[in-house]
Enzyme design. Structure first.
Site, short mmCIF file in Angstrom:
data_model
loop_
_atom_site.label_atom_id
_atom_site.label_comp_id
_atom_site.label_asym_id
_atom_site.label_seq_id
_atom_site.Cartn_x
_atom_site.Cartn_y
_atom_site.Cartn_z
N HIS A 1 -101.16 41.82 -22.79
CA HIS A 1 -100.28 41.08 -23.83
C HIS A 1 -99.68 42.19 -24.94
O HIS A 1 -100.08 43.17 -24.88
CB HIS A 1 -101.49 40.95 -25.02
N HIS B 1 -103.01 39.45 -16.89
CA HIS B 1 -102.35 39.54 -17.85
C HIS B 1 -102.33 40.81 -18.65
O HIS B 1 -103.33 41.40 -19.32
CB HIS B 1 -101.46 38.49 -18.30
P1 5GP Z 1 -106.62 35.35 -22.30
O1 5GP Z 1 -107.29 35.03 -23.10
O2 5GP Z 1 -106.38 35.31 -20.50
O3 5GP Z 1 -106.12 37.44 -21.70
O4 5GP Z 1 -105.34 35.26 -22.89
C1 5GP Z 1 -104.29 34.00 -22.64
C2 5GP Z 1 -103.19 33.57 -22.77
O5 5GP Z 1 -102.59 32.99 -22.64
C3 5GP Z 1 -103.41 33.25 -24.42
O6 5GP Z 1 -103.32 34.14 -25.71
C4 5GP Z 1 -103.22 32.05 -24.30
O7 5GP Z 1 -102.23 31.52 -25.71
C5 5GP Z 1 -101.72 31.98 -23.56
N1 5GP Z 1 -101.90 30.97 -22.76
C6 5GP Z 1 -102.41 29.98 -22.09
N2 5GP Z 1 -101.50 29.03 -21.67
C7 5GP Z 1 -100.44 29.47 -21.64
C8 5GP Z 1 -99.25 28.58 -21.61
O8 5GP Z 1 -99.05 27.69 -20.52
N3 5GP Z 1 -98.14 29.44 -21.44
C9 5GP Z 1 -98.15 30.07 -22.53
N4 5GP Z 1 -96.43 30.66 -22.33
N5 5GP Z 1 -99.37 31.21 -22.26
C10 5GP Z 1 -100.29 30.40 -22.21
#
Ligand code: 5GP
Ligand code: ZN
Length: 116
Positions: free
Chosen positions: A104, A102
């Site tokens: 951001h 993903h």
């Molecule tokens: P990472 O830390 O893997 O780069 O980002 C994961 C992101 O996913 C985090 O910013 C977290 O807030 C978001 N996230 C985790 N679970 C969910 C969910 O169930 N729904 C949404 N909309 N965001 C999520």
């Protein structure tokens, strides 16, 4: 992937606040936004991380679909002409907590010149 959170969001099994969707790409609001605009852009197909995508043709296609959709997503969230930051955390040590690639998309406030 059966128990991947973002696959479940793609399949509609977990609700999300969608901002963009096409055949290959979904963008939805992050549950814990760090800025007024904080959207996650994901390939609908599961890839564990960015490096895995770079390693095969289907992954590269999926990345192309994301970058093709980016200007429209930026427009839809009101950041056109305003600037934004696009971040990918690749791997647990880089802070990746959901193992489905993903990006951001953050913006809507001054982000400063430095990443950290
Ligand atoms: P990472 O830390 O893997 O780069 O980002 C994961 C992101 O996913 C985090 O910013 C977290 O807030 C978001 N996230 C985790 N679970 C969910 C969910 O169930 N729904 C949404 N909309 N965001 C999520
Ligand atoms: Zn997944």
């Amino acid at each position: 992937m059966d128990d991947c959170i973002f696959c479940k969001i793609v399949r509609g099994e977990i609700p999300s606040s969608k901002v963009y969707e096409d055949e290959h790409v979904l963008a939805f609001k992050d549950l814990h936004p760090v800025s007024p605009v904080h959207v996650l852009i994901v390939p609908k197909r599961h890839f564990d991380n960015l490096c895995e995508m770079s390693g095969d043709e289907e992954g590269l296609d999926a990345l192309r679909f994301i970058y093709q959709a980016l200007p429209e997503i930026v427009r839809l969230v009101g950041l056109q002409g305003k600037g934004f930051r696009l971040i990918n955390n690749c791997g647990a040590s880089a802070g990746q907590s959901v193992m489905h690639t993903h990006f951001h998309l953050i913006g809507g406030r001054p982000l400063g010149a430095k990443i950290l």
